[in-house]
Scaffold this motif. Sequence first.
Motif, PDB file in Angstrom:
ATOM      1  N   PHE A   1       2.573  13.213   6.479  1.00  0.00           N
ATOM      2  CA  PHE A   1       1.717  12.879   7.757  1.00  0.00           C
ATOM      3  C   PHE A   1      -0.033  12.545   7.119  1.00  0.00           C
ATOM      4  CE2 PHE A   1      -0.916  14.608  10.752  1.00  0.00           C
ATOM      5  CZ  PHE A   1      -0.957  13.698  11.880  1.00  0.00           C
ATOM      6  N   ASP A   2      -0.504  13.788   6.356  1.00  0.00           N
ATOM      7  CA  ASP A   2      -1.547  13.795   5.639  1.00  0.00           C
ATOM      8  C   ASP A   2      -2.081  12.531   4.858  1.00  0.00           C
ATOM      9  OD1 ASP A   2      -0.425  14.714   3.986  1.00  0.00           O
ATOM     10  OD2 ASP A   2      -1.778  16.842   2.723  1.00  0.00           O
ATOM     11  N   HIS A   3      -1.571  12.184   4.205  1.00  0.00           N
ATOM     12  CA  HIS A   3      -1.892  11.339   3.019  1.00  0.00           C
ATOM     13  C   HIS A   3      -1.909   9.224   4.070  1.00  0.00           C
ATOM     14  CE1 HIS A   3      -2.715  13.196  -0.550  1.00  0.00           C
ATOM     15  NE2 HIS A   3      -2.236  13.479  -0.500  1.00  0.00           N
ATOM     16  N   ALA A   4      -0.385   9.899   5.112  1.00  0.00           N
ATOM     17  CA  ALA A   4      -0.829   8.456   5.095  1.00  0.00           C
ATOM     18  C   ALA A   4      -2.079   8.306   7.015  1.00  0.00           C
ATOM     19  CB  ALA A   4       1.181   8.542   6.609  1.00  0.00           C
ATOM     20  N   GLU A   5      -1.845   9.634   6.955  1.00  0.00           N
ATOM     21  CA  GLU A   5      -3.482   8.805   8.318  1.00  0.00           C
ATOM     22  C   GLU A   5      -4.703   8.514   7.770  1.00  0.00           C
ATOM     23  OE1 GLU A   5      -6.230   9.573  11.015  1.00  0.00           O
ATOM     24  OE2 GLU A   5      -6.711  10.895   8.962  1.00  0.00           O
ATOM     25  N   ASP A   6      -4.432   9.031   6.343  1.00  0.00           N
ATOM     26  CA  ASP A   6      -5.559   8.861   4.908  1.00  0.00           C
ATOM     27  C   ASP A   6      -5.681   7.091   5.356  1.00  0.00           C
ATOM     28  OD1 ASP A   6      -7.081  11.191   4.955  1.00  0.00           O
ATOM     29  OD2 ASP A   6      -6.626  11.705   3.575  1.00  0.00           O
ATOM     30  N   ALA A   7      -4.240   6.658   4.755  1.00  0.00           N
ATOM     31  CA  ALA A   7      -4.321   5.566   4.340  1.00  0.00           C
ATOM     32  C   ALA A   7      -4.285   4.288   5.801  1.00  0.00           C
ATOM     33  CB  ALA A   7      -2.716   5.095   3.975  1.00  0.00           C
ATOM     34  N   VAL A   8      -4.336   4.825   6.591  1.00  0.00           N
ATOM     35  CA  VAL A   8      -4.250   3.858   7.637  1.00  0.00           C
ATOM     36  C   VAL A   8      -5.893   4.210   8.452  1.00  0.00           C
ATOM     37  CG1 VAL A   8      -3.525   3.935  10.008  1.00  0.00           C
ATOM     38  CG2 VAL A   8      -1.729   4.415   8.549  1.00  0.00           C
ATOM     39  N   GLN A   9      -6.106   5.196   8.351  1.00  0.00           N
ATOM     40  CA  GLN A   9      -7.314   4.781   8.312  1.00  0.00           C
ATOM     41  C   GLN A   9      -8.716   4.051   7.708  1.00  0.00           C
ATOM     42  OE1 GLN A   9      -9.660   5.705  10.990  1.00  0.00           O
ATOM     43  NE2 GLN A   9      -7.549   6.744  11.734  1.00  0.00           N
TER      44      GLN A   9
ATOM     45  N   LEU B   1      -7.628   0.584   9.175  1.00  0.00           N
ATOM     46  CA  LEU B   1      -8.272  -0.349   9.837  1.00  0.00           C
ATOM     47  C   LEU B   1      -9.416  -0.155   9.313  1.00  0.00           C
ATOM     48  CD1 LEU B   1      -6.741   3.476  12.159  1.00  0.00           C
ATOM     49  CD2 LEU B   1      -6.373   0.486  12.613  1.00  0.00           C
ATOM     50  N   LEU B   2     -10.515   0.514   8.963  1.00  0.00           N
ATOM     51  CA  LEU B   2     -11.324   0.069   8.383  1.00  0.00           C
ATOM     52  C   LEU B   2     -11.098  -1.341   7.718  1.00  0.00           C
ATOM     53  CD1 LEU B   2     -14.283   0.929   7.714  1.00  0.00           C
ATOM     54  CD2 LEU B   2     -13.763   1.927   5.916  1.00  0.00           C
ATOM     55  N   ALA B   3     -10.396  -1.311   7.120  1.00  0.00           N
ATOM     56  CA  ALA B   3     -10.294  -3.073   5.999  1.00  0.00           C
ATOM     57  C   ALA B   3     -10.014  -3.874   7.365  1.00  0.00           C
ATOM     58  CB  ALA B   3      -8.925  -3.306   5.142  1.00  0.00           C
ATOM     59  N   ALA B   4      -9.432  -3.863   8.659  1.00  0.00           N
ATOM     60  CA  ALA B   4      -9.184  -4.700   9.427  1.00  0.00           C
ATOM     61  C   ALA B   4     -10.834  -5.571  10.437  1.00  0.00           C
ATOM     62  CB  ALA B   4      -7.997  -4.445  10.288  1.00  0.00           C
ATOM     63  N   SER B   5     -11.595  -4.421  10.483  1.00  0.00           N
ATOM     64  CA  SER B   5     -12.415  -4.366  11.151  1.00  0.00           C
ATOM     65  C   SER B   5     -13.612  -4.869  10.545  1.00  0.00           C
ATOM     66  CB  SER B   5     -13.208  -3.051  11.811  1.00  0.00           C
ATOM     67  OG  SER B   5     -13.934  -1.834  10.259  1.00  0.00           O
ATOM     68  N   GLN B   6     -13.232  -4.917   8.680  1.00  0.00           N
ATOM     69  CA  GLN B   6     -14.462  -5.366   8.708  1.00  0.00           C
ATOM     70  C   GLN B   6     -14.471  -6.670   8.378  1.00  0.00           C
ATOM     71  OE1 GLN B   6     -14.314  -3.220   4.907  1.00  0.00           O
ATOM     72  NE2 GLN B   6     -15.617  -1.720   5.871  1.00  0.00           N
ATOM     73  N   GLN B   7     -12.674  -7.995   7.896  1.00  0.00           N
ATOM     74  CA  GLN B   7     -12.062  -8.409   7.019  1.00  0.00           C
ATOM     75  C   GLN B   7     -11.644  -9.469   8.317  1.00  0.00           C
ATOM     76  OE1 GLN B   7      -9.277  -8.373   4.538  1.00  0.00           O
ATOM     77  NE2 GLN B   7     -10.254  -6.145   3.703  1.00  0.00           N
TER      78      GLN B   7
ATOM     79  N   SER C   1       0.204   1.134   4.040  1.00  0.00           N
ATOM     80  CA  SER C   1       1.637   1.435   2.878  1.00  0.00           C
ATOM     81  C   SER C   1       0.876   1.456   1.236  1.00  0.00           C
ATOM     82  CB  SER C   1       2.695   0.722   3.113  1.00  0.00           C
ATOM     83  OG  SER C   1       3.179   0.243   4.139  1.00  0.00           O
ATOM     84  N   ARG C   2      -0.062   0.310   1.025  1.00  0.00           N
ATOM     85  CA  ARG C   2       0.235  -0.446  -0.611  1.00  0.00           C
ATOM     86  C   ARG C   2      -1.049   0.947  -0.823  1.00  0.00           C
ATOM     87  NH1 ARG C   2      -1.439  -6.156   0.070  1.00  0.00           N
ATOM     88  NH2 ARG C   2       0.722  -6.892   0.032  1.00  0.00           N
ATOM     89  N   ARG C   3      -2.247   1.418  -0.157  1.00  0.00           N
ATOM     90  CA  ARG C   3      -2.940   2.331  -0.287  1.00  0.00           C
ATOM     91  C   ARG C   3      -2.453   3.857   0.251  1.00  0.00           C
ATOM     92  NH1 ARG C   3      -6.856   4.644  -2.806  1.00  0.00           N
ATOM     93  NH2 ARG C   3      -8.348   5.996  -2.030  1.00  0.00           N
ATOM     94  N   LEU C   4      -1.496   3.949   0.375  1.00  0.00           N
ATOM     95  CA  LEU C   4      -1.108   5.300   0.157  1.00  0.00           C
ATOM     96  C   LEU C   4      -0.473   5.311  -0.756  1.00  0.00           C
ATOM     97  CD1 LEU C   4       0.714   8.321   1.978  1.00  0.00           C
ATOM     98  CD2 LEU C   4       2.204   6.224   2.775  1.00  0.00           C
ATOM     99  N   THR C   5       0.597   4.458  -1.430  1.00  0.00           N
ATOM    100  CA  THR C   5       0.866   4.565  -2.701  1.00  0.00           C
ATOM    101  C   THR C   5      -0.429   4.911  -3.659  1.00  0.00           C
ATOM    102  OG1 THR C   5       2.222   3.195  -1.735  1.00  0.00           O
ATOM    103  CG2 THR C   5       2.400   3.032  -4.197  1.00  0.00           C
ATOM    104  N   ASP C   6      -1.278   4.049  -3.533  1.00  0.00           N
ATOM    105  CA  ASP C   6      -2.151   4.666  -4.318  1.00  0.00           C
ATOM    106  C   ASP C   6      -2.495   6.121  -4.558  1.00  0.00           C
ATOM    107  OD1 ASP C   6      -2.289   2.020  -4.829  1.00  0.00           O
ATOM    108  OD2 ASP C   6      -3.752   1.803  -3.672  1.00  0.00           O
ATOM    109  N   LEU C   7      -2.516   6.499  -3.057  1.00  0.00           N
ATOM    110  CA  LEU C   7      -3.238   7.640  -2.697  1.00  0.00           C
ATOM    111  C   LEU C   7      -1.414   8.876  -3.888  1.00  0.00           C
ATOM    112  CD1 LEU C   7      -4.226   8.221   1.100  1.00  0.00           C
ATOM    113  CD2 LEU C   7      -5.775   8.446  -1.138  1.00  0.00           C
TER     114      LEU C   7
END
Length: 415
Positions: A28-36, A39-45, A64-70
Amino acid sequence: MIPTSVEDLLRELSPQVLGAVVRRYGHFDHAEDAVQEALLAASQQWPDDGLPDNPKAWLITVASRRLTDLLRSEQARAHREDAVATRVLPEEFHAPPADRDRPADRDDSLVLLFMCCHPELSAASQIALTLRAVGGLTTAEIARAFLVPEATMAQRISRAKKQVKNSGASFTLPGAAALAARLDAVLHVVYLIFNEGYTATAGPDLYRSDLSNEAIRLARMLHRSLPQDGAVVGLLALLLLTEARRPARTDADGELVPLRDQDRSRWILDYVDEGVALAGAGMDREPVGSYQIQAAIASAHAVADSEATTDWALIVEYYDLLLALSDNPVTRLNRAVAVAMRDGAASGLELLAEIADDERMQRHHRFHAARAHLLERAGDRAAAREAYETAARLATSLPEKRYLNRHATALAPPE
């Protein structure tokens, strides 16, 4: 600034995306960071590139990609520190394989809300985590809402996520008995978020509409999932009927206008109609709890044309029901004001005298403000002025403080 429509969409999708990622991958903790970050990427693009064909799937993919990186980064760090080639996520943070394979359009928002209101968390942590994970607010936005440094709020949210992780909570709704107990905490968190938005405890503004709107959104989400639960129905009704007054709560200069002086034609009539209907339905659901009764009180105010035509006798009866559920000084304070409206200021002042020795009331500006108002109605201008001054000193909201000071000044003897 990104378009409001995109902001609203991201806020709506935020818990759904987080739920899908946690259900698929756990942690949950890493997934929440990844989703944030997604969301930031979406707000910019999205404002420049346009919405993708499937916004939710886009966010899930990016998160999911960001979570994998984390997780790869964490595994590499663990390898360096512990000389371990791989690191397996704790079993309790893996959903069953069959569950992970369910379609991405499944909405796990309710599961996520219950997780954020885990009983091991303090109320402050539950609120912060709920606003971040379910509400989609950034840490900076939450910090501004509660007037604390962003670093402080970041630490609070980080600790909350670790507590949830260490609790061994699985990403499923609790069983029937536990769900009933946890629902009380969930409703309380939504109620507290709304209250902070409706009347900010500090700062220059009377209200924070972003918080009150978010609380209503969460209450609607709960109502969609639990439409037969009386407490859920009552809470949604209460929030709608209270928020309906917001446009009339301040004048053109942003100064506080009390309920008795509000132009009720400025109320949000759609909220009034919906809230009144829900309040009636809530009182028909057993058992009748505090949210249903508070909604019934708000409904009695909403259907009246003015303070003079309000059914104060009915409101006193509702407060009697609340006291039967939980005898507390705040309810007694509110009942005293209703009795004063029904029977006269002297009757209300007698009831306020019964709770005047309670230290909680002595520290609460609303007690002194109510007493000042009733003293003024009774004609005791000197005592009313003193009570207004005391209330103003105790108030933390600047608009409320200005309102109380204005009334105290107006009662000053002529020079």
